[in-house]
Design a protein around this motif. Structure first.
Motif, PDB file in Angstrom:
ATOM      1  N   ARG A   1       0.852  -1.184   0.000  1.00 32.34           N
ATOM      2  CA  ARG A   1       0.000   0.000   0.000  1.00 32.34           C
ATOM      3  C   ARG A   1       0.892   1.239   0.000  1.00 32.34           C
ATOM      4  N   VAL A   2       0.632   2.115  -0.935  1.00 34.14           N
ATOM      5  CA  VAL A   2       1.410   3.350  -1.065  1.00 34.14           C
ATOM      6  C   VAL A   2       0.606   4.497  -0.474  1.00 34.14           C
ATOM      7  N   ASN A   3       1.191   5.191   0.489  1.00 37.21           N
ATOM      8  CA  ASN A   3       0.525   6.329   1.113  1.00 37.21           C
ATOM      9  C   ASN A   3       0.801   7.652   0.406  1.00 37.21           C
ATOM     10  N   HIS A   4       1.987   7.726  -0.210  1.00 40.06           N
ATOM     11  CA  HIS A   4       2.352   8.985  -0.848  1.00 40.06           C
ATOM     12  C   HIS A   4       3.375   8.726  -1.947  1.00 40.06           C
ATOM     13  N   VAL A   5       3.242   9.388  -3.055  1.00 34.34           N
ATOM     14  CA  VAL A   5       4.218   9.324  -4.143  1.00 34.34           C
ATOM     15  C   VAL A   5       5.017  10.621  -4.128  1.00 34.34           C
ATOM     16  N   TYR A   6       6.290  10.528  -3.758  1.00 40.19           N
ATOM     17  CA  TYR A   6       7.141  11.717  -3.704  1.00 40.19           C
ATOM     18  C   TYR A   6       7.613  12.125  -5.098  1.00 40.19           C
ATOM     19  N   GLU A   7       8.046  11.124  -5.870  1.00 41.75           N
ATOM     20  CA  GLU A   7       8.563  11.392  -7.215  1.00 41.75           C
ATOM     21  C   GLU A   7       8.147  10.258  -8.137  1.00 41.75           C
ATOM     22  N   SER A   8       7.852  10.597  -9.373  1.00 40.02           N
ATOM     23  CA  SER A   8       7.591   9.601 -10.407  1.00 40.02           C
ATOM     24  C   SER A   8       8.076  10.199 -11.718  1.00 40.02           C
ATOM     25  N   GLU A   9       9.185   9.666 -12.216  1.00 47.12           N
ATOM     26  CA  GLU A   9       9.865  10.335 -13.323  1.00 47.12           C
ATOM     27  C   GLU A   9      10.526   9.320 -14.248  1.00 47.12           C
ATOM     28  N   GLN A  10      10.446   9.569 -15.522  1.00 48.35           N
ATOM     29  CA  GLN A  10      11.220   8.810 -16.499  1.00 48.35           C
ATOM     30  C   GLN A  10      12.548   9.529 -16.680  1.00 48.35           C
ATOM     31  N   THR A  11      13.609   8.973 -16.115  1.00 51.02           N
ATOM     32  CA  THR A  11      14.918   9.596 -16.262  1.00 51.02           C
ATOM     33  C   THR A  11      15.492   9.222 -17.625  1.00 51.02           C
ATOM     34  N   GLU A  12      16.719   9.610 -17.852  1.00 48.47           N
ATOM     35  CA  GLU A  12      17.375   9.266 -19.115  1.00 48.47           C
ATOM     36  C   GLU A  12      17.548   7.762 -19.267  1.00 48.47           C
ATOM     37  N   PHE A  13      17.542   7.034 -18.125  1.00 46.88           N
ATOM     38  CA  PHE A  13      17.893   5.621 -18.161  1.00 46.88           C
ATOM     39  C   PHE A  13      16.777   4.673 -17.733  1.00 46.88           C
ATOM     40  N   GLN A  14      15.821   5.145 -16.923  1.00 51.35           N
ATOM     41  CA  GLN A  14      14.858   4.221 -16.338  1.00 51.35           C
ATOM     42  C   GLN A  14      13.704   4.987 -15.700  1.00 51.35           C
ATOM     43  N   ARG A  15      12.649   4.237 -15.366  1.00 50.82           N
ATOM     44  CA  ARG A  15      11.536   4.815 -14.621  1.00 50.82           C
ATOM     45  C   ARG A  15      11.899   4.816 -13.144  1.00 50.82           C
ATOM     46  N   LEU A  16      11.824   5.973 -12.515  1.00 53.35           N
ATOM     47  CA  LEU A  16      12.192   6.107 -11.106  1.00 53.35           C
ATOM     48  C   LEU A  16      10.999   6.594 -10.313  1.00 53.35           C
ATOM     49  N   GLU A  17      10.692   5.879  -9.234  1.00 51.31           N
ATOM     50  CA  GLU A  17       9.669   6.317  -8.297  1.00 51.31           C
ATOM     51  C   GLU A  17      10.216   6.285  -6.884  1.00 51.31           C
ATOM     52  N   MET A  18       9.866   7.286  -6.122  1.00 53.36           N
ATOM     53  CA  MET A  18      10.155   7.317  -4.696  1.00 53.36           C
ATOM     54  C   MET A  18       8.815   7.437  -3.991  1.00 53.36           C
ATOM     55  N   VAL A  19       8.445   6.419  -3.200  1.00 49.73           N
ATOM     56  CA  VAL A  19       7.119   6.368  -2.598  1.00 49.73           C
ATOM     57  C   VAL A  19       7.220   6.096  -1.105  1.00 49.73           C
ATOM     58  N   GLU A  20       6.145   6.378  -0.403  1.00 50.90           N
ATOM     59  CA  GLU A  20       6.065   6.123   1.034  1.00 50.90           C
ATOM     60  C   GLU A  20       5.059   5.016   1.285  1.00 50.90           C
ATOM     61  N   THR A  21       5.461   3.999   2.072  1.00 52.78           N
ATOM     62  CA  THR A  21       4.581   2.889   2.428  1.00 52.78           C
ATOM     63  C   THR A  21       4.545   2.746   3.945  1.00 52.78           C
ATOM     64  N   ASP A  22       3.444   2.188   4.459  1.00 55.55           N
ATOM     65  CA  ASP A  22       3.367   1.919   5.894  1.00 55.55           C
ATOM     66  C   ASP A  22       4.289   0.784   6.301  1.00 55.55           C
ATOM     67  N   GLU A  23       4.316  -0.273   5.498  1.00 54.60           N
ATOM     68  CA  GLU A  23       5.002  -1.495   5.903  1.00 54.60           C
ATOM     69  C   GLU A  23       6.525  -1.370   5.851  1.00 54.60           C
ATOM     70  N   PHE A  24       7.052  -0.689   4.831  1.00 55.42           N
ATOM     71  CA  PHE A  24       8.500  -0.635   4.661  1.00 55.42           C
ATOM     72  C   PHE A  24       9.056   0.780   4.590  1.00 55.42           C
ATOM     73  N   GLY A  25       8.240   1.778   4.892  1.00 56.52           N
ATOM     74  CA  GLY A  25       8.723   3.152   4.883  1.00 56.52           C
ATOM     75  C   GLY A  25       8.957   3.653   3.470  1.00 56.52           C
ATOM     76  N   THR A  26       9.914   4.564   3.337  1.00 55.90           N
ATOM     77  CA  THR A  26      10.225   5.117   2.018  1.00 55.90           C
ATOM     78  C   THR A  26      10.869   4.045   1.152  1.00 55.90           C
ATOM     79  N   MET A  27      10.463   4.001  -0.115  1.00 62.14           N
ATOM     80  CA  MET A  27      10.860   2.928  -1.016  1.00 62.14           C
ATOM     81  C   MET A  27      11.294   3.522  -2.354  1.00 62.14           C
TER      82      MET A  27
END
Length: 279
Positions: A22-48
């Motif tokens: 379960r994702v509580n918050h999406v900090y970043e979601s971006e297609q970089t030059e090399f790959q899809r990058l997401e930084m998200v916040e979850t309850d179970e494992f914290g920032t991911m």
């Protein structure tokens, strides 16, 4: 009462199996030059940190992977002064490397600068060591950095994603040959080599290729809950020093959550179906 965000993310670890958060918050979601990058916040494992839909690291369980990549080769080598980390832009392996007082210089080569930028911003407990005076951070191609280095490093650590996208070349025999050339005469390298449940052939291929280059080649394991199957393997190649022959006095006290001198040895005790992949 605040209602939780009903957004779920699933990493499809095979065509028929996945792990869901379960994702509580999406900090970043971006297609970089090399790959899809997401930084998200979850309850179970914290920032991911997610790259191309795969979990790279999380607040809760990151220490397992980073400690086992760093401390096994660093305690095996009698006097590691110069260390290279290929990949690992989150900074977790660098953080562990810096716990060894013998290390005079640690070089990080990460191809995607956005991984470094967002890790510093959202994963400061992992990335904090990147600003240490002993660390040189290079945004560039680790494969090419290895190809141009000769007799330069005591220990090389390959902290890559699975063999897709920009990491494909980091699982080739040519890359391992380049690592051998970049290492000093008694150098050691370690690379994550995925899991034995879903990618056994990858482990078999890596073991075969590394054995053709390094006289001492071994596989060891750790439990990383957010990685496919939870059972993760690492391949170590050494020119001279055996990780199972480390003198007790070589272990010095460092702060860890997973790694211990006893576990250093125990991690090489493999289940038979995993050991069979090394033959």
């Amino acid at each position: 009462m605040e209602q939780k965000l009903k957004l779920w993310f699933t990493e499809h670890q095979t065509e028929d199996y996945g792990i869901t958060f379960r994702v509580n918050h999406v900090y970043e979601s971006e297609q970089t030059e090399f790959q899809r990058l997401e930084m998200v916040e979850t309850d179970e494992f914290g920032t991911m940190l997610l790259l191309d839909g795969m979990v790279m690291t999380t607040d809760r369980d990151e220490f397992v992977y980073h400690e086992m990549v760093a401390h096994v080769p660093l305690f095996t080598h009698p006097n590691p002064k110069s260390v290279l980390v290929v990949g690992g832009g989150d900074g977790g392996v660098i953080r562990e490397v810096l716990k060894h007082p013998s290390v005079e210089k640690a070089v990080l080569v990460e191809i995607d600068g956005k991984v470094i930028e967002y890790s510093k911003k959202y994963l400061p407990n992992i990335a904090g060591g990147l600003d240490d005076a002993r660390v040189e951070v290079i945004v560039g191609d680790g494969f090419m950095h290895i190809a141009e280095a000769v007799n330069e490093y005591d220990v090389i650590m390959v902290d890559s994603t699975e063999p897709v996208g920009p990491a494909v070349n980091l699982f080739t025999k040519g890359f391992y040959s380049g690592i051998s050339k970049a290492l000093k005469e008694d150098g050691i390298f370690v690379a994550q080599s995925d899991n034995p449940w879903f990618t056994p052939e990858l482990i078999r291929d890596v073991q075969r290729d590394v054995k053709e280059i390094f006289p001492i080649t071994k596989l060891y394991i750790a439990n990383v809950p957010t990685y496919p199957s939870g059972l993760w393997t690492f391949t170590i190649g050494s020119k001279k020093h055996d990780p199972l022959a480390v003198a007790p006095e070589r272990f010095h006290e460092i702060e860890t959550k997973y790694y211990t001198p006893e576990l250093h040895t125990a991690a090489f005790a493999l289940p038979k179906f995993v050991k069979d992949l090394t033959i």
